[in-house]
Design a protein around this motif. Structure first.
Motif, PDB file in Angstrom:
ATOM      1  N   ARG A 128    -114.509  46.939  41.395  1.00 54.96           N
ATOM      2  CA  ARG A 128    -114.219  47.712  42.603  1.00 54.96           C
ATOM      3  C   ARG A 128    -115.136  48.919  42.768  1.00 54.96           C
ATOM      4  O   ARG A 128    -115.198  49.493  43.843  1.00 54.96           O
TER       5      ARG A 128
ATOM      6  N   GLN B 260    -117.084  41.418  41.048  1.00 48.66           N
ATOM      7  CA  GLN B 260    -115.626  41.455  41.074  1.00 48.66           C
ATOM      8  C   GLN B 260    -115.069  42.846  40.801  1.00 48.66           C
ATOM      9  O   GLN B 260    -113.865  43.075  40.973  1.00 48.66           O
TER      10      GLN B 260
ATOM     11  N   THR C  85    -120.068  41.799  46.653  1.00 45.80           N
ATOM     12  CA  THR C  85    -119.810  43.224  46.871  1.00 45.80           C
ATOM     13  C   THR C  85    -121.058  44.067  46.655  1.00 45.80           C
ATOM     14  O   THR C  85    -121.351  44.975  47.434  1.00 45.80           O
TER      15      THR C  85
ATOM     16  N   GLY D 261    -112.722  49.372  38.007  1.00 45.70           N
ATOM     17  CA  GLY D 261    -111.882  48.414  38.716  1.00 45.70           C
ATOM     18  C   GLY D 261    -111.960  47.008  38.169  1.00 45.70           C
ATOM     19  O   GLY D 261    -111.674  46.044  38.883  1.00 45.70           O
TER      20      GLY D 261
END
Length: 316
Positions: A209, A207, A264, A222
């Motif tokens: 960034r 989660q 991610t 992030g």
């Protein structure tokens, strides 16, 4: 006389102000007519960033075009010889100009800020990013203080520099510097932050960034806390509170076992998640938005008062 001399700048500002105000009213109506409020952040994200960035230029323009020429132009052209030899003392002459045009600057910035705050309210409520560096400075009452500071800074700088164009450049750069310095150096410390320890599971890492830094350090960036502004995040920490070694971090970053994980950071997040890591976070909850607005307004008004006192002393 102050109002007469201000007619042309006021007319130019009005020509720009009226369409901007009309657009904000129209934007606010469009936002409130949206069928699905949950989609507002994605639909208006770019618009909000563009407006906030443009709004950040308002104080710089006030300082450069309203404040800078106020005294510098008189000194540059020599007209102060006439203005300062009338029945009005020069300190009163400067005080009236600072008061009248300073209040006008504050009213213009405050009106635009009120319209933008109203227009963007549904988007801000869903996006939950009211403390964003860019957005905070374009909402609420803080912009009133920005305008007062920028105008006073330009006027006093002109009194010291005595040349209009150099003063305009200096005022423009100084206001931009303050817009970067205050959010990063002062705003996080207006009130004591709250603290939390967040476990860095694979889901939590995915989660984020950003993972890693230019130097390859164990940095995760992030991160988000609901309804809060994170002011500081530590590097990745091991269960005993020590910073994760660069070697262990880079091993996961470059040689993570293949697990077919999605997300991610995929396999990297799984590898790091197995190390039982955490980060220490400090944050300001969103409920402090308005106290921070009042503090920042008071701070900039105090700066403005100090500059005005310097100007009134110098003009003698």
């Amino acid at each position: 006389m102050t109002l007469r001399q201000f007619r042309v700048p006021a007319l130019v500002a009005a020509i720009l102000f009226v369409p901007a105000a009309g657009y904000l009213v129209h934007l606010g109506q469009d936002i409130r007519a949206a069928r699905d409020p949950s989609q507002l952040p994605s639909q208006y994200e770019q618009t909000m960033l563009f407006l906030a960035a443009g709004f950040a230029l308002v104080p710089t323009l006030i300082g450069a075009f309203w404040g800078a020429p106020l005294v510098a132009r008189e000194l540059e052209t020599g007209t102060q010889r006439l203005a300062w030899n009338q029945s009005v003392p020069r300190r009163r002459w400067l005080a009236v100009k600072l008061t009248v045009l300073g209040l006008t600057s504050m009213a213009a910035a405050g009106t635009l800020s009120a319209l933008l705050t109203w227009a963007a309210a549904p988007v801000d409520e869903v996006a939950d990013e009211r403390f964003s560096t860019i957005l905070f400075g374009a909402r609420g009452i803080a912009p009133i203080g920005y305008a007062a500071f920028a105008f006073t800074l330009g006027a006093v700088t002109g009194l010291l520099v005595r040349r209009t164009l150099p003063t305009m450049a200096l005022a423009f750069l100084a206001v931009i510097a303050m817009q970067f310095a205050v959010p990063n150096l002062l705003r996080p410390h207006y009130m004591p932050p709250e603290r939390i320890t967040a476990p860095m599971t694979a889901d939590a890492i995915n989660q984020a960034r950003m993972l890693g830094s230019i130097t390859g350090g164990p940095v995760v960036g992030g991160l988000r806390i609901p309804h809060a502004w994170i002011t500081h995040a530590s590097n990745l920490l091991t269960p005993d509170g020590r910073q994760l070694s660069d070697a262990a971090f880079n091993e996961c970053f470059t040689n993570a076992p293949k697990t077919g994980a999605t997300g991610t950071f995929g396999d990297i997040a799984v590898c790091l998640g197995k190390l039982d890591l955490h980060v220490d976070l400090t944050y300001q909850p969103n409920r402090r938005f308005w106290p921070f607005q009042w503090i920042e307004l008071a701070l900039y008004l105090a700066f403005s008062a100090l500059l005005a006192a310097i100007g009134l002393r110098t003009v003698r």
